[in-house]
Design a protein around this motif. Sequence first.
Motif, PDB file in Angstrom:
ATOM      1  N   TYR A  52      56.331  58.442  59.790  1.00  5.44           N
ATOM      2  CA  TYR A  52      55.197  57.587  60.146  1.00  5.44           C
ATOM      3  C   TYR A  52      55.573  56.117  59.969  1.00  5.44           C
ATOM      4  CZ  TYR A  52      50.780  55.139  59.837  1.00  5.44           C
ATOM      5  OH  TYR A  52      49.768  54.235  60.021  1.00  5.44           O
ATOM      6  N   LYS A  53      56.197  55.793  58.842  1.00  7.88           N
ATOM      7  CA  LYS A  53      56.588  54.406  58.577  1.00  7.88           C
ATOM      8  C   LYS A  53      57.591  53.928  59.613  1.00  7.88           C
ATOM      9  CE  LYS A  53      58.470  51.372  55.063  1.00  7.88           C
ATOM     10  NZ  LYS A  53      59.139  51.228  53.813  1.00  7.88           N
ATOM     11  N   LYS A  56      55.729  53.445  62.974  1.00  9.21           N
ATOM     12  CA  LYS A  56      54.860  52.271  62.915  1.00  9.21           C
ATOM     13  C   LYS A  56      55.682  50.992  63.013  1.00  9.21           C
ATOM     14  CE  LYS A  56      51.522  49.813  60.133  1.00  9.21           C
ATOM     15  NZ  LYS A  56      50.895  49.642  58.848  1.00  9.21           N
TER      16      LYS A  56
END
Length: 119
Positions: A52-53, A56
């Motif tokens: 996710y990081k 993003k």
Amino acid sequence: MFDVNRPDRPDPRQRGKSDPLDAQDAARAVLSGRARAQAKSGDGPVQIARMYKLAKGLAVKARTQAINQLKAVLLSADANLREELAGLNNAELLRICARLTDDSKIDEDGEEEVLRAPA
């Protein structure tokens, strides 16, 4: 596979620090049983958070590049258009530019032709 923590503090000071010495220290730690930490697995909630990081960060970078490119293109745009778009925040600027179209470049079939930059 084992994770080996950093070597004991006095050891590098006595013998110096180098990659071959670190590798020997790591091997000794595994063989003696001092290195017991298991390597991180590539699944589970921690891996989901990592992905996710990463996604993003890539999305933020792509958005920033797109905004910078749009603003660079607007520098060479018609003065009236530049004046109309001046002072808009990024969201408003993107929304308005997405709706811009050159109606004079629509052919008989109602399809938009590709605009060409002057040579």
